[in-house]
Design a protein around this motif. Sequence first.
Motif, short mmCIF file in Angstrom:
data_model
loop_
_atom_site.label_atom_id
_atom_site.label_comp_id
_atom_site.label_asym_id
_atom_site.label_seq_id
_atom_site.Cartn_x
_atom_site.Cartn_y
_atom_site.Cartn_z
N GLY A 126 -4.39 -2.95 2.33
CA GLY A 126 -4.95 -1.59 2.99
C GLY A 126 -6.23 -0.98 1.99
N SER A 127 -6.25 0.83 2.21
CA SER A 127 -7.25 1.52 1.62
C SER A 127 -7.37 3.09 2.42
N ASN A 128 -6.90 3.66 1.17
CA ASN A 128 -7.44 4.70 1.52
C ASN A 128 -5.79 5.55 2.09
N ILE A 129 -4.64 4.98 1.35
CA ILE A 129 -3.42 5.23 1.75
C ILE A 129 -2.51 5.77 0.55
N ASP A 130 -2.51 6.99 0.45
CA ASP A 130 -0.99 6.55 -0.40
C ASP A 130 -0.19 5.92 -0.60
N PHE A 131 -0.29 5.47 -2.40
CA PHE A 131 0.31 4.07 -2.87
C PHE A 131 1.58 3.66 -1.87
N HIS A 132 2.83 5.21 -1.81
CA HIS A 132 3.86 4.94 -1.97
C HIS A 132 4.17 4.96 -0.01
N ARG A 133 3.31 5.63 0.65
CA ARG A 133 3.04 5.03 1.87
C ARG A 133 3.37 4.27 3.03
N ALA A 158 -4.53 -2.56 -7.07
CA ALA A 158 -4.93 -0.60 -6.27
C ALA A 158 -5.70 0.00 -7.21
N GLU A 159 -6.71 0.28 -6.43
CA GLU A 159 -7.36 1.53 -7.33
C GLU A 159 -7.15 3.11 -6.67
N ARG A 160 -7.71 4.20 -8.00
CA ARG A 160 -7.79 5.38 -8.12
C ARG A 160 -8.81 5.80 -7.95
N TYR A 161 -9.42 7.17 -6.94
CA TYR A 161 -10.51 7.30 -8.22
C TYR A 161 -11.06 8.70 -7.03
N GLU A 180 -8.59 1.31 -3.06
CA GLU A 180 -7.97 0.26 -2.46
C GLU A 180 -6.14 -0.18 -2.46
N PHE A 181 -5.75 -1.13 -1.69
CA PHE A 181 -4.21 -1.32 -2.08
C PHE A 181 -3.78 -2.58 -1.53
N ALA A 215 -10.53 3.33 -11.51
CA ALA A 215 -9.46 3.02 -12.42
C ALA A 215 -9.17 2.38 -11.41
N SER A 216 -8.65 0.23 -11.17
CA SER A 216 -8.35 -0.53 -10.66
C SER A 216 -7.32 -0.81 -11.63
N TYR A 217 -5.81 -1.68 -10.96
CA TYR A 217 -4.84 -2.09 -10.96
C TYR A 217 -5.67 -3.77 -11.18
#
Length: 544
Positions: free
Chosen positions: A140-147, A178-181, A11-12, A279-281
């Motif tokens: 959004g979801s499943n996209i690199d945060f920088h993109r 924001a989450e990474r998993y 997630e973002f 882990a998510s912000y």
Amino acid sequence: MTGYVKPAPHEFAANYLFDAKGLAPFFAADSRVKAGGGSQRAEFHDRGERWTVTLYYQEGNVVHPGPRLPTGTEWRLDEMREFRLKVGRHGEEDPVGEQSFNVHITPRWQGMKVEKRDGSVSEYSVPDGIHEAVNVKIQGSNIDFHRYLPLLQSAALAVGIRADYFEEPHEYSNIQDAERYVRVHRDASGPVHAREGPIASMGHLLESDRQGYRKVVQNDDDDHGRNLPGYYHTVTLGPRRIREAFPDHLIPKEVKHYYAREALNQGTDSPLAHPKVGASYQVSRWDGKLGVTPEELAQLERELNQTVLSVLADAGLDVAPSRGPGPFVQDAYFEVETTERGPDPIELDMTRIKSTQESVVIRHLADGLSPVQWESLRTLVTDGGVVSPADIADEHGRHVESVRRALRGIDDLVVREYAKVSLRSNYVAELVHDAVQEAEEAVKRAAETGAKAIRAAEKGMKETMSVFIAWAARHGIDVDDALNQREARMKLRVREPGKQTRRGIKEGFRIWKEAGLPEERFRTAQIQFRNGGIADAWRYLNTG
């Protein structure tokens, strides 16, 4: 070593504020929607990937400003609309359809008014220094945060809006979520969500005992009431708590182990049958702000990745599999690959934190607490609601300043903020609760001791016997059978073994003898400890 497994973005959400071109992006979106009869659709390529974009509009709650804005800009739009961009990977490249984001474009100007649901109108707070701008909310979801930002620019250009409108985010822009998993095989993930695992331990030892709701969530039943161990386990830690485990981390986070809603309906060959560890912000857990600069995005990614890796490593999982996927399961967006550029896992020394908290409680109890401190702790472990120094003062008839001074003296036991007081962690709360119960039992024992001493005096027994009974009460020793000569062997029930117990038993033996009671009966007594241990009294009397 080939490096550590790399968590994937999930997630973002972020608010991008653009003011360099004023309201031009908003007017451009309106023009393109009208030119397309209500929407625009297009495709574009980015990094060799196919993406689709749809521009459309929705009704908003911004009040029409009339022919001219309070800022002086002429307003020629008859309808007040807000605009959206729906952006996603082409279906041929993303059959799951969950690599996407939505963009909400809204205007901002000084003096802007909005209509609430109840029909009332109020001025919208626009930060000082912002004359006119557009707010672009991305989810959004499943996209690199920088993109997200370059993809926004490409998507806008594809539907006829200038990309340079979205080149310079204002410093007020901020990340909201924001989450990474990683996805872990269900047969390997148990130690992550176990009762003594890292998620439960962090919440037990690091979180305030009553900040918000209980922040350790352990739900082992899915939405249909079916049992699925580890279905949804989380712990949320604010910035102060997170630094106890990760000293150089800044942002508050939620750590979680969770399954998809329909996990039990999936075969083991389906990724959805296996849980995610992420882990998510948590933006709501602090007063700070995380912006959208490349440096802040890199910090966000590093902290989330390191948190995930550290939790997995603490649970004993191999975070650097050299052959095959190890304990991980690949899905459409998480590829089991290792990288040497990622952060190293941090050893989560929960044992050290637990020992530190124990020693703090023991030190305060051993050094002695003032009456006001003791009253404050009793209130904190017996009142389940929000507690303030004023509440404690009212309950015990104290002056509020006396309570505040008392609380300052036990700062390592309590957390004081915003006129609220809580115990430093759930574990500290348990220790203090036990101490309060011990004290209440001691008061009860003291009352019983007085009654026993009176009965002893009435029976003409020596004064020293009442001294012995008082000694027993002071050391938590049950001697109801001490004078019962029918018992073949006297039993002394004590709290726990240790130097204090050894000294106490020797002192009791001295008092016993002074009372003129038979020494052999004490020597042959059986000592029974609260933890179930047993020892002979003579062993404590024959040592130095």
